[in-house]
Scaffold this motif. Structure first.
Motif, short mmCIF file in Angstrom:
data_model
loop_
_atom_site.label_atom_id
_atom_site.label_comp_id
_atom_site.label_asym_id
_atom_site.label_seq_id
_atom_site.Cartn_x
_atom_site.Cartn_y
_atom_site.Cartn_z
N MET A 178 32.30 19.93 80.63
CA MET A 178 32.13 18.75 79.65
C MET A 178 32.42 17.37 80.16
N VAL B 12 29.81 14.19 81.37
CA VAL B 12 30.05 12.79 80.78
C VAL B 12 30.36 11.89 81.89
N PHE C 128 34.59 12.63 69.95
CA PHE C 128 33.59 13.61 70.07
C PHE C 128 33.77 14.45 69.03
N ASP D 144 29.23 16.64 66.87
CA ASP D 144 28.61 16.40 68.29
C ASP D 144 28.47 17.69 69.25
N PHE E 186 36.31 20.42 74.47
CA PHE E 186 35.08 19.52 74.51
C PHE E 186 35.58 18.08 74.10
N SER E 187 36.37 17.85 73.21
CA SER E 187 36.81 16.57 72.72
C SER E 187 37.87 15.80 73.66
N TYR F 243 35.71 15.04 77.04
CA TYR F 243 34.57 13.90 76.67
C TYR F 243 35.44 12.75 76.77
#
Length: 408
Positions: A15, A19, A77, A81, A398-399, A402
């Motif tokens: 991830m 980004v 995120f 999302d 994921f967050s 990001y």
């Protein structure tokens, strides 16, 4: 062009790399295994619970360790999302009980393949079978990476996404803690989390593989203070107990060598003691001339009946109509309070996640950058944040990734 190295090609690493590459940076993703996303393949029993479709505040509530640290990450995120990202990558999702989100296919490799496809499309330089030895900084600023084979990679930023120490066969062997510590970071002591629990009671061996649905548990510490309660599914193992509500309970338990815990199981949470007593009386009327051991068939799973009979201290040969009111009341109380004494966690290599890690007060919550070393970022399980089961831990990955990819 700014050069970024991401260490670890799990959910967080892929991830973050994606980004960062979106920003036009030169991104190298280093993975010690011979493939990316190895741990993803075994999450959710091979189904991969990618997130939870709840409100953001509820996400935070489901992170018992440093949940508030994740405000910026979760709001930047979101879980929506994550769902949109996978849908756009061709992975259709579905929402199940408890708002848990899975791929429609029930196949974790669809999730891993989608993330791999995304980094390839964004021209991330993926280097497999590549193990990092050291991260080098100069004047508190990232300078380069040194690999085990002595090769050096000069870079402006490093994102550490190495995971914890759970499931070491997937490559999570605590490397990130070593890197962080060498650069001056504090590592909060690690312990297994979301893991099965061993108990002292020997009768659990006779209950091995018995699954219970719709039961309630309460966990008490040595001061008899309730530290956790939950409702749902659990199962007995050769060593003790496991399953979703037990794994979540393990998040709220500290060091089992320093604290004595007990787990109290309510086998009939839909009924209070008075209603359960009436239910038992009804069954006793039905089996009034039978032996006690034959009277619980309508109430309990077969495997559990001899255990409950033994714990009730009622002679199994006793005829039901001879059972006293006090004995019946004791039985009812037992059904509402089946108590297990915690011995220890199962070995950490069986844990879904690791609790502990890089101290959050040393990380900028808005960027995931180290407050000690410029250009050093952290993402995922290596940070001292961990959550209950239900997709929350992958959402953390994921967050935080990001934010790291956005700011590196």
């Amino acid at each position: 062009m700014k050069k970024v190295v991401v260490i670890g090609a799990g959910a967080a690493g892929m991830m973050a790399a994606s980004v960062a590459a979106d920003r036009g940076l030169h991104v190298t993703l280093l993975e010690k295994n011979n493939r990316v996303g190895k741990k993803i393949l075994i999450t959710g029993k091979g189904r991969c619970n990618i997130t939870n479709d709840c409100e953001i505040e509820e996400l935070i509530e489901n992170v018992p360790t440093n949940g508030k640290f994740l405000y910026s990450a979760f709001y930047t995120f979101t879980n929506n999302d994550v769902i949109d990202m996978f849908n756009n990558l061709g992975v259709k999702t579905k929402t199940e009980r408890g708002k848990r989100v899975f791929p429609e296919s029930d196949k974790a490799h669809d999730v891993a393949n989608a993330l791999e496809k995304q980094i390839k499309n964004k021209k991330v330089n993926v280097v497999l079978n590549s193990q990092v030895d050291k991260i080098i900084s100069k004047d508190n600023k990232i300078e380069k990476i040194i690999l085990k084979d002595k090769k050096e990679i000069k870079c402006d930023s490093v994102i550490v996404a190495t995971g914890g120490i759970s499931y070491p066969r997937t490559g999570s062997t605590g490397d990130g803690y070593r890197f962080a510590k060498s650069l001056g970071h504090t590592i909060i002591d690690t312990k297994p989390s979301l893991i099965g629990i061993e108990v002292q009671e020997n009768f659990v061996r006779d209950l091995e593989k018995l699954s219970l649905r719709n039961v309630a548990i309460k966990v008490f510490n040595s001061k008899n203070k309730k530290v956790y309660e939950d409702f749902g599914e659990m199962e007995f193992t050769k060593f003790g107990v496991d399953g979703p509500i037990i794994k979540s309970a393990s998040c709220r338990m500290k060091d089992t060598t320093k604290e004595n815990y007990k787990i109290v199981i309510d086998l009939k949470p839909a009924l209070d003691e008075e209603k359960l007593d009436k239910r038992v009386q009804k069954d006793f009327q039905k089996y009034t001339n039978k032996k006690f051991e034959k009277s619980l068939d309508d109430l309990l799973p077969q495997k559990l009946i001899p255990i409950i009979i033994n714990l009730s201290e009622i002679n199994p040969e006793t005829l039901v109509h001879q059972i006293s009111r006090e004995q019946r009341k004791f039985l009812v109380n037992l059904l509402k309070n089946l108590t297990l004494t915690v011995k220890r966690y199962r070995p950490i290599d069986e844990a879904i996640i690791t609790s502990g890690g890089v101290k959050v007060s040393e990380i900028n919550a808005s960027t995931m950058e180290s407050k000690l070393v410029e250009g050093l970022f952290f993402a995922g399980e290596v940070i001292d944040v961990d959550a209950y089961t239900g997709g929350f831990n992958l959402q953390i990955a994921f967050s935080t990734a990001y934010l790291a990819g956005l700011n590196c």
